[in-house]
Design a protein around this motif. Sequence first.
Motif, PDB file in Angstrom:
ATOM      1  N   ASP A  74       0.843  -1.191   0.000  1.00 28.97           N
ATOM      2  CA  ASP A  74       0.000   0.000   0.000  1.00 28.97           C
ATOM      3  C   ASP A  74       0.885   1.251   0.000  1.00 28.97           C
ATOM      4  O   ASP A  74       1.777   1.399   0.849  1.00 28.97           O
ATOM      5  CB  ASP A  74      -0.908  -0.009   1.238  1.00 28.97           C
ATOM      6  CG  ASP A  74      -2.011   1.024   1.147  1.00 28.97           C
ATOM      7  OD1 ASP A  74      -1.692   2.213   1.028  1.00 28.97           O
ATOM      8  OD2 ASP A  74      -3.184   0.634   1.212  1.00 28.97           O
ATOM      9  N   LYS A  75       0.626   2.158  -0.937  1.00 28.44           N
ATOM     10  CA  LYS A  75       1.453   3.354  -1.057  1.00 28.44           C
ATOM     11  C   LYS A  75       1.226   4.330   0.106  1.00 28.44           C
ATOM     12  O   LYS A  75       2.110   5.127   0.419  1.00 28.44           O
ATOM     13  CB  LYS A  75       1.162   4.050  -2.380  1.00 28.44           C
ATOM     14  CG  LYS A  75       1.541   3.221  -3.598  1.00 28.44           C
ATOM     15  CD  LYS A  75       1.252   3.975  -4.887  1.00 28.44           C
ATOM     16  CE  LYS A  75       1.650   3.150  -6.100  1.00 28.44           C
ATOM     17  NZ  LYS A  75       1.373   3.864  -7.376  1.00 28.44           N
ATOM     18  N   THR A  76       0.063   4.268   0.715  1.00 31.74           N
ATOM     19  CA  THR A  76      -0.231   5.196   1.807  1.00 31.74           C
ATOM     20  C   THR A  76       0.389   4.758   3.122  1.00 31.74           C
ATOM     21  O   THR A  76       1.042   5.536   3.820  1.00 31.74           O
ATOM     22  CB  THR A  76      -1.749   5.349   1.973  1.00 31.74           C
ATOM     23  OG1 THR A  76      -2.317   5.752   0.727  1.00 31.74           O
ATOM     24  CG2 THR A  76      -2.075   6.376   3.047  1.00 31.74           C
ATOM     25  N   THR A  77       0.202   3.506   3.468  1.00 33.91           N
ATOM     26  CA  THR A  77       0.676   3.006   4.760  1.00 33.91           C
ATOM     27  C   THR A  77       1.974   2.215   4.658  1.00 33.91           C
ATOM     28  O   THR A  77       2.661   2.023   5.669  1.00 33.91           O
ATOM     29  CB  THR A  77      -0.398   2.124   5.401  1.00 33.91           C
ATOM     30  OG1 THR A  77      -0.674   0.999   4.535  1.00 33.91           O
ATOM     31  CG2 THR A  77      -1.685   2.907   5.606  1.00 33.91           C
ATOM     32  N   GLY A  78       2.306   1.705   3.486  1.00 37.46           N
ATOM     33  CA  GLY A  78       3.497   0.883   3.334  1.00 37.46           C
ATOM     34  C   GLY A  78       3.314  -0.545   3.797  1.00 37.46           C
ATOM     35  O   GLY A  78       4.303  -1.292   3.892  1.00 37.46           O
ATOM     36  N   ALA A  79       2.089  -0.970   4.077  1.00 36.48           N
ATOM     37  CA  ALA A  79       1.824  -2.328   4.536  1.00 36.48           C
ATOM     38  C   ALA A  79       1.535  -3.231   3.352  1.00 36.48           C
ATOM     39  O   ALA A  79       1.091  -2.788   2.288  1.00 36.48           O
ATOM     40  CB  ALA A  79       0.647  -2.338   5.511  1.00 36.48           C
ATOM     41  N   MET A  80       1.786  -4.536   3.535  1.00 42.82           N
ATOM     42  CA  MET A  80       1.491  -5.528   2.507  1.00 42.82           C
ATOM     43  C   MET A  80       0.008  -5.869   2.553  1.00 42.82           C
ATOM     44  O   MET A  80      -0.545  -6.142   3.626  1.00 42.82           O
ATOM     45  CB  MET A  80       2.331  -6.786   2.724  1.00 42.82           C
ATOM     46  CG  MET A  80       3.824  -6.554   2.637  1.00 42.82           C
ATOM     47  SD  MET A  80       4.758  -8.085   2.819  1.00 42.82           S
ATOM     48  CE  MET A  80       6.433  -7.463   2.819  1.00 42.82           C
ATOM     49  N   VAL A  81      -0.606  -5.879   1.371  1.00 41.00           N
ATOM     50  CA  VAL A  81      -2.054  -6.049   1.289  1.00 41.00           C
ATOM     51  C   VAL A  81      -2.384  -6.977   0.132  1.00 41.00           C
ATOM     52  O   VAL A  81      -1.714  -6.953  -0.912  1.00 41.00           O
ATOM     53  CB  VAL A  81      -2.764  -4.689   1.102  1.00 41.00           C
ATOM     54  CG1 VAL A  81      -4.272  -4.868   1.091  1.00 41.00           C
ATOM     55  CG2 VAL A  81      -2.362  -3.705   2.182  1.00 41.00           C
ATOM     56  N   ILE A  82      -3.399  -7.816   0.338  1.00 34.84           N
ATOM     57  CA  ILE A  82      -4.062  -8.555  -0.750  1.00 34.84           C
ATOM     58  C   ILE A  82      -5.428  -7.916  -0.910  1.00 34.84           C
ATOM     59  O   ILE A  82      -6.278  -8.028  -0.034  1.00 34.84           O
ATOM     60  CB  ILE A  82      -4.173 -10.057  -0.428  1.00 34.84           C
ATOM     61  CG1 ILE A  82      -2.787 -10.681  -0.306  1.00 34.84           C
ATOM     62  CG2 ILE A  82      -4.981 -10.782  -1.493  1.00 34.84           C
ATOM     63  CD1 ILE A  82      -2.803 -12.152   0.095  1.00 34.84           C
ATOM     64  N   ARG A  83      -5.643  -7.254  -2.022  1.00 42.96           N
ATOM     65  CA  ARG A  83      -6.822  -6.397  -2.157  1.00 42.96           C
ATOM     66  C   ARG A  83      -8.083  -7.160  -2.545  1.00 42.96           C
ATOM     67  O   ARG A  83      -9.174  -6.826  -2.070  1.00 42.96           O
ATOM     68  CB  ARG A  83      -6.549  -5.305  -3.197  1.00 42.96           C
ATOM     69  CG  ARG A  83      -5.370  -4.410  -2.825  1.00 42.96           C
ATOM     70  CD  ARG A  83      -5.262  -3.238  -3.772  1.00 42.96           C
ATOM     71  NE  ARG A  83      -4.099  -2.406  -3.491  1.00 42.96           N
ATOM     72  CZ  ARG A  83      -4.044  -1.491  -2.526  1.00 42.96           C
ATOM     73  NH1 ARG A  83      -5.094  -1.281  -1.758  1.00 42.96           N
ATOM     74  NH2 ARG A  83      -2.934  -0.782  -2.340  1.00 42.96           N
ATOM     75  N   ALA A  84      -8.002  -8.134  -3.414  1.00 45.69           N
ATOM     76  CA  ALA A  84      -9.204  -8.790  -3.941  1.00 45.69           C
ATOM     77  C   ALA A  84      -9.022 -10.302  -3.898  1.00 45.69           C
ATOM     78  O   ALA A  84      -7.897 -10.820  -3.811  1.00 45.69           O
ATOM     79  CB  ALA A  84      -9.492  -8.336  -5.365  1.00 45.69           C
ATOM     80  N   VAL A  85     -10.147 -10.995  -3.933  1.00 39.18           N
ATOM     81  CA  VAL A  85     -10.173 -12.458  -3.915  1.00 39.18           C
ATOM     82  C   VAL A  85     -10.476 -12.951  -5.325  1.00 39.18           C
ATOM     83  O   VAL A  85     -11.452 -12.518  -5.950  1.00 39.18           O
ATOM     84  CB  VAL A  85     -11.229 -12.980  -2.925  1.00 39.18           C
ATOM     85  CG1 VAL A  85     -11.305 -14.499  -2.967  1.00 39.18           C
ATOM     86  CG2 VAL A  85     -10.911 -12.506  -1.516  1.00 39.18           C
ATOM     87  N   VAL A  86      -9.642 -13.832  -5.838  1.00 36.23           N
ATOM     88  CA  VAL A  86      -9.825 -14.426  -7.161  1.00 36.23           C
ATOM     89  C   VAL A  86     -10.546 -15.750  -6.986  1.00 36.23           C
ATOM     90  O   VAL A  86     -10.129 -16.599  -6.183  1.00 36.23           O
ATOM     91  CB  VAL A  86      -8.468 -14.611  -7.864  1.00 36.23           C
ATOM     92  CG1 VAL A  86      -8.675 -15.184  -9.268  1.00 36.23           C
ATOM     93  CG2 VAL A  86      -7.720 -13.294  -7.934  1.00 36.23           C
TER      94      VAL A  86
END
Length: 414
Positions: A281-293
């Motif tokens: 995430d560019k705002t927080t710098g945390a690793m994120v999985i945004r959507a479920v495939v």
Amino acid sequence: MACPINLPPTVPASAVLHLPTLRLAGRQVRVDLAYTHPVPKAKHAGHEVALGVDWGLNTLLSAGTVRLRPDGRITALGAGGQVRAAGVLAKQHRLRRLSERLQTKADHYQRLLDGCPDEHLQARHAVLRDEIQYVSARRRTLNDALAWAAARWAVDQAIAATATVIYLEDLRSMEATGMGRTLNTRLSQQVRGKIADRIRHLAAEQGVAVVTVPARNTSKHCPQCLTPLRHRKAPDQPTVAGWKWAICPHPSCGWQGDRDHGAWRRIAARGLTHQGKTVIDKTTGAMVIRAVVDALEAAAVVTPTTTKTSRTDRSKTGPTARKPSRPAPRRRRAPSPTRPHGRAGKRPEGHAPTDRRLPRAAHRHQNVTTTSTPTTGHQARGAALGAGFHLHAHATPPRWETIPETYSDTGSLS
């Protein structure tokens, strides 16, 4: 002036120390010393062992580890654990209600002072303001202690299981609405944001990645077959509706367990199958999985490690048979053999010698039905003297010393 400083053992030997800051605390001088040390870099993908963390209602955290096998199967490593903070949350709830009452009373005094200033009201208003600040400080201290303790527990679970990633539910997708006043308040007081920040801080020191995943349907579907679960109040009340216990209705699966335990399995399995979709995430710098495939979600199932065993029904069909408290002794069913002619047989005498005088240990307070109890420390002299295998277990006295022997025509002992 030279001020020697003893570093605590938590500071690594390879740490780079920075300029300290001195401050007075009463009559003592405190030192705030910052240091920097290298840590392993957390990787985005390539994880095999993952820790799944679920945010509960009554349980603050529920977590467990899963392993991604080379053949693509995902298996759970153990039953997981929970952090229960009901007592701390109850205290936090009491402080919150106290703070609200004090704030309401302070607002009332403020309205009275705006209309007609009064020195007595101003003094009471100042006391209320001080009390509000004191209660707020207690709430912040309690929240910080709870957040650090929960984060430390979660990271220790990952370290013990050699997990390289921790998967958390995305807090933005969790809304405390529609659950009633009690549950909404409980959700708002669980300081989840602080716990997530503390987990990232402690995990970074160990090189463990912390990734947030979407929380959609993690508590709704079965972790083994993705079938919608049926939620009940308790395992012994399968017909009473509730949310605590989950039962899979699929006949070939039949999984059941705590709702939160099923959720962390789903979170960890979803994270391992979607680890290629991890972004920063560019705002927080945390690793994120945004959507479920959907294609990857179909493979996010936990394979059971043990097969189901069929058990016979052991339910009672009638009253339990009454058993006597003292069963009758087993008796010989066949007649005793005839005695040989000549001298009658004698009772066995154990290891007692027959050709010399018995040692003192075999005669001390001995009878047919009594055993001696020494008044001093135990010394195993009996076996050495030939009076038995133990000082408290001796052979009975010889028959010829107590009963005179006579012979009859039938050859039996008279």
